[in-house]
Design an enzyme around this catalytic site. Structure first.
Site, PDB file in Angstrom:
ATOM      1  N   VAL A 137       0.839  -1.199   0.000  1.00 20.06           N
ATOM      2  CA  VAL A 137       0.000   0.000   0.000  1.00 20.06           C
ATOM      3  C   VAL A 137       0.877   1.252   0.000  1.00 20.06           C
ATOM      4  O   VAL A 137       0.717   2.147  -0.832  1.00 20.06           O
ATOM      5  CB  VAL A 137      -0.954   0.015   1.218  1.00 20.06           C
ATOM      6  CG1 VAL A 137      -1.746   1.318   1.252  1.00 20.06           C
ATOM      7  CG2 VAL A 137      -1.886  -1.179   1.177  1.00 20.06           C
ATOM      8  N   LYS A 139      -7.762  -0.098  10.930  1.00 20.68           N
ATOM      9  CA  LYS A 139      -9.122  -0.272  11.454  1.00 20.68           C
ATOM     10  C   LYS A 139      -9.149  -0.634  12.936  1.00 20.68           C
ATOM     11  O   LYS A 139      -9.954  -0.110  13.694  1.00 20.68           O
ATOM     12  CB  LYS A 139      -9.893  -1.310  10.662  1.00 20.68           C
ATOM     13  CG  LYS A 139      -9.080  -2.523  10.277  1.00 20.68           C
ATOM     14  CD  LYS A 139      -9.449  -2.999   8.866  1.00 20.68           C
ATOM     15  CE  LYS A 139      -8.298  -3.819   8.342  1.00 20.68           C
ATOM     16  NZ  LYS A 139      -8.255  -3.917   6.899  1.00 20.68           N
ATOM     17  N   GLU A 186     -10.764   6.594   5.231  1.00 20.68           N
ATOM     18  CA  GLU A 186     -11.648   5.884   4.306  1.00 20.68           C
ATOM     19  C   GLU A 186     -11.089   4.513   3.957  1.00 20.68           C
ATOM     20  O   GLU A 186     -11.837   3.561   3.731  1.00 20.68           O
ATOM     21  CB  GLU A 186     -11.854   6.731   3.049  1.00 20.68           C
ATOM     22  CG  GLU A 186     -12.951   6.268   2.122  1.00 20.68           C
ATOM     23  CD  GLU A 186     -14.338   6.350   2.748  1.00 20.68           C
ATOM     24  OE1 GLU A 186     -14.841   5.278   3.130  1.00 20.68           O
ATOM     25  OE2 GLU A 186     -14.911   7.438   2.849  1.00 20.68           O
ATOM     26  N   ILE A 245     -14.331   1.694  -1.473  1.00 20.92           N
ATOM     27  CA  ILE A 245     -15.741   2.118  -1.477  1.00 20.92           C
ATOM     28  C   ILE A 245     -15.883   3.294  -0.507  1.00 20.92           C
ATOM     29  O   ILE A 245     -15.583   3.158   0.664  1.00 20.92           O
ATOM     30  CB  ILE A 245     -16.676   0.977  -1.020  1.00 20.92           C
ATOM     31  CG1 ILE A 245     -16.425  -0.293  -1.835  1.00 20.92           C
ATOM     32  CG2 ILE A 245     -18.134   1.401  -1.133  1.00 20.92           C
ATOM     33  CD1 ILE A 245     -17.245  -1.488  -1.369  1.00 20.92           C
ATOM     34  N   GLY A 265      -4.333 -15.645  -1.767  1.00 24.81           N
ATOM     35  CA  GLY A 265      -3.984 -14.372  -1.132  1.00 24.81           C
ATOM     36  C   GLY A 265      -5.173 -13.610  -0.595  1.00 24.81           C
ATOM     37  O   GLY A 265      -5.073 -12.436  -0.261  1.00 24.81           O
ATOM     38  N   GLU A 308      -5.174 -14.411   5.269  1.00 23.05           N
ATOM     39  CA  GLU A 308      -3.841 -14.446   5.875  1.00 23.05           C
ATOM     40  C   GLU A 308      -3.477 -15.877   6.258  1.00 23.05           C
ATOM     41  O   GLU A 308      -4.356 -16.728   6.404  1.00 23.05           O
ATOM     42  CB  GLU A 308      -3.828 -13.607   7.163  1.00 23.05           C
ATOM     43  CG  GLU A 308      -4.385 -12.213   7.017  1.00 23.05           C
ATOM     44  CD  GLU A 308      -3.395 -11.247   6.393  1.00 23.05           C
ATOM     45  OE1 GLU A 308      -2.181 -11.511   6.496  1.00 23.05           O
ATOM     46  OE2 GLU A 308      -3.840 -10.256   5.788  1.00 23.05           O
ATOM     47  N   ASP A 350     -12.101  -8.510  12.349  1.00 24.64           N
ATOM     48  CA  ASP A 350     -11.875  -7.449  11.366  1.00 24.64           C
ATOM     49  C   ASP A 350     -13.190  -6.735  11.026  1.00 24.64           C
ATOM     50  O   ASP A 350     -13.260  -5.507  11.005  1.00 24.64           O
ATOM     51  CB  ASP A 350     -11.249  -8.056  10.100  1.00 24.64           C
ATOM     52  CG  ASP A 350     -11.051  -7.026   9.012  1.00 24.64           C
ATOM     53  OD1 ASP A 350     -10.086  -6.243   9.114  1.00 24.64           O
ATOM     54  OD2 ASP A 350     -11.870  -6.969   8.071  1.00 24.64           O
ATOM     55  N   LYS A 388     -14.297  -2.697  11.812  1.00 21.70           N
ATOM     56  CA  LYS A 388     -14.817  -1.775  10.796  1.00 21.70           C
ATOM     57  C   LYS A 388     -16.204  -1.280  11.164  1.00 21.70           C
ATOM     58  O   LYS A 388     -16.527  -0.108  11.019  1.00 21.70           O
ATOM     59  CB  LYS A 388     -14.863  -2.473   9.437  1.00 21.70           C
ATOM     60  CG  LYS A 388     -13.480  -2.775   8.862  1.00 21.70           C
ATOM     61  CD  LYS A 388     -13.589  -3.750   7.699  1.00 21.70           C
ATOM     62  CE  LYS A 388     -12.249  -4.006   7.052  1.00 21.70           C
ATOM     63  NZ  LYS A 388     -12.318  -5.138   6.103  1.00 21.70           N
ATOM     64  N   GLY A 444      -7.018  -5.394  -0.419  1.00 18.15           N
ATOM     65  CA  GLY A 444      -5.987  -5.465  -1.443  1.00 18.15           C
ATOM     66  C   GLY A 444      -5.221  -4.167  -1.496  1.00 18.15           C
ATOM     67  O   GLY A 444      -5.728  -3.115  -1.134  1.00 18.15           O
TER      68      GLY A 444
END
Lengths: 420, 420
Positions: free
Chosen positions: B17, B99, B123, B130, B181, B184, B195, B199, B297
């Protein structure tokens, strides 16, 4: 954080949208907005609101210094522009749902906003409750927008869905749309693509800083699309969508049009059925984003108007970032398009317009070919909009260079294709 | 219109990233942002960027007065909170993708933003590209939000899709997700719902002004969902989605959870397959809005980070309108939920927790029942999270009052259901 102002509203129009907006505002004190006056055409008509709320004199609202927001929800584009421009010149913020007016007067509306330092919001004018303008303006506010393709007209999408799913002839599908209230009794504006053209015109301003203005985008509607075309689509594992399309080409310029288009069954726009709208945005890295919802109807439209009113409490305004803060995009007609042409009579088709013909079929019932045409030739000719001809853009239509094509053209010439 | 500032960035993290963000910023001068320094853990590692760009000393970035934006893209939630809070205290704006850190520290992060008058944008932390936070904050910025339901975890959605479509056992589907992928090597955070819980925690802040904080939402993952459950779903014309859900009840309070849920085949969330994310928002009048895209991703995440950076040029900040400008929402546990319980052994099930049992089936292979449980009972017990029990919420699960249910309960008692 934020100013959260109290808004005093003047409404123009009290049809289903106007009444919806009025009702919710009354029921939702947290919106901190009250309707002071509503201007309507027919003052004699019975309404679900106190009589003293109404007037048929526009000036009563436009000259009231207490009213700080005008909400314009009327049908007549010329009258709407008068109202909206006077309101802005009088220092009032404006919320509008008049797509035709906005598309036709964008340049003037931009000047009015600048000059008077007021907000002019119109999320309701495109895809109703789908917040597409805001997202293009705020979230895709940089140079990374690759392409945007959308179904922005619910009427035509309903008709296309019926032609495809129920194998109805065009006129029966239209009749059904009219009976269910998804098409007007005079459906020309929708069916011939004018409504989609209007929406796409100002969406391009927010997406790429382009104002098509009087020099219209290339467009048509679905007036000539019929069962046989749908059958061809099905064979190719596609559906047909009246697609509003824009894409940044390798040369940095933007290709844009509103045309019927084949869409692969597994494409996001194929998911958009019946009266729904959908927008697919492709940007660098983000892959595809898909926004989906009801694109018309009184309640979704009222909802978008309410969101705009709500945003005014925080002094929200469109920044037109692509126009003012970037090098604005530029439309180009210099590319090639792969299209399907269905026809009943060869004489309706100007075959010479095509660079190459890739596939053709002609017998008693079915007549079509697939060819490559320069976009500027398409733009300058009208034969493909005439009765008896249906033009549908390929699922993967853009060709920026011709090298490969010329080869194919030659091979087809050698194969003896002449079509006469 | 707008200030369009020049931003000088300090990056924490240079994984896929971070490197993506760095590359695009370099290639896109219109973003008016330059990376001055990148802080990484392992200074010895070879990178695709000039050596002098890197440091392993956080202070070099955090104390540099020229750096006005910190972009935090690291894995360690505690370290991330240290960085982010120091940055804000030093007057820097922050973009983050962490997050867990945001979910756990929301109250402190709100204070830091207020105190230091800086922006904190994230975001990328939910549904990657999104723009769900922005839309909840800006467009659904009023009291008219009825409900929001979403698939916010791509890993689990990929696994569920495989179990359903290819009739794979859970562990084979997980293995496939790992090989591709999409999960994890240690999949606990995703698979057990942590997770999605994280969020959903901060999304509720933007949707309803709720900060769940230490008092966690009711949640579980898909660790116990398997083929037999998928077969039951198929029989009911449903799929299973790990659904993050919130709805304003008739009493004005908000019901919320993250649980596996049946979703009708024609529901928008059923369209969300494989590693994709999707959010369905229902508001007054607007019917349903659907936002769809890749939720994880490196590239979609980088894209969201870039949009946040871009927004900082215009001094954008979240206003947390539902929290500060409205009566904030309040979570309630006082409602009933209709759930399916799959099990291998009756002794794992606390039957007494249920108000009624509507359907049950038990033989050598298949053991399940459908019952109604008070949400607070569910919240206080843990048996339904244990191995061997799969809880899946009904497609239409919320029951606000019990009148009808009591009747059914009695009828089932009369029918001799005991389950032992």
């Amino acid at each position: 954080m934020g100013t959260d102002k109290k808004l005093v509203l003047g409404l123009f129009g009290f049809g289903v949208v106007g009444e919806g907006v009025y009702t919710v505002l009354g029921q939702t004190p947290s919106l901190k907005s009250s309707v002071k006056k509503v201007c309507i055409k027919n003052i004699g008509k019975q309404r679900n609101a106190p009589k003293e709320l109404f007037t048929d004199q526009a000036e009563v609202l436009l000259n009231d210094p207490e009213i700080n927001v005008i909400v314009e929800m009327i049908d007549d584009a010329d009258a709407a522009f008068q109202i909206v421009s006077t309101a802005m010149n009088n220092g009032k913020h404006v919320v509008s749902a008049s797509k035709k007016m906005i598309a036709e007067h964008m340049a003037e509306l931009l000047e009015l906003q600048k000059k008077n330092k007021v907000s002019f919001l119109y999320e309701a004018a495109c895809c109703a409750s789908i917040p597409v303008i805001r997202n293009l303006e705020e979230y895709y506010d940089n140079d990374l927008l690759h392409s945007i393709s959308a179904v922005v007209n619910g009427s035509t999408n309903f008709i296309l869905t019926k032609i495809f799913q129920e194998k109805l002839p065009f006129k029966d599908a239209l009749l059904q749309a009219q009976q269910l209230g998804f098409a007007e009794s005079n459906p020309t504006l929708d069916v011939e693509g004018w409504d989609a053209l209007n929406k796409w015109s100002f969406l391009l301003t927010h997406a790429y800083g382009i104002i098509p203005g009087k020099e219209r985008l290339v467009f048509t509607g679905i007036q000539n699309v019929d069962k046989l075309d749908a059958e061809f689509a099905a064979k190719k594992d596609c559906v047909i969508r009246l697609t509003a399309f824009a894409k940044k080409l390798n040369n940095g310029k933007v290709a844009a049009f509103v045309l019927p288009k084949f869409v692969k069954q597994d494409d996001l726009l194929a998911f958009v059925k019946n009266e729904y709208n959908g927008v697919v945005i492709e940007s660098s890295f983000a892959d595809k984003q898909f926004f989906y919802g009801k694109g018309a109807g009184s309640l979704p439209t009222a909802s978008a108007v309410l969101s705009d009113i709500s945003a005014l409490r925080y002094d929200y305004k469109y920044e037109y970032k692509k126009l003012y803060h970037h090098e604005p995009g530029e439309l180009t007609n210099d590319f090639y398009l792969k299209v399907y042409i269905g026809f009943t009579d060869w004489r309706h088709v100007v075959k010479e317009d095509f660079e190459s013909i890739e596939e053709w079929h002609s017998n008693d019932k079915v007549n079509y070919f697939v060819g490559v045409i320069h976009f500027d030739k398409l733009r300058k000719s009208t034969w493909w909009k005439e009765n008896g001809v249906s033009l549908i853009v390929d699922a993967d239509p853009l060709i920026e260079s011709l090298d490969v094509i010329h080869m194919k053209k030659r091979s087809l010439e050698l194969a003896g294709f002449n079509g006469d």
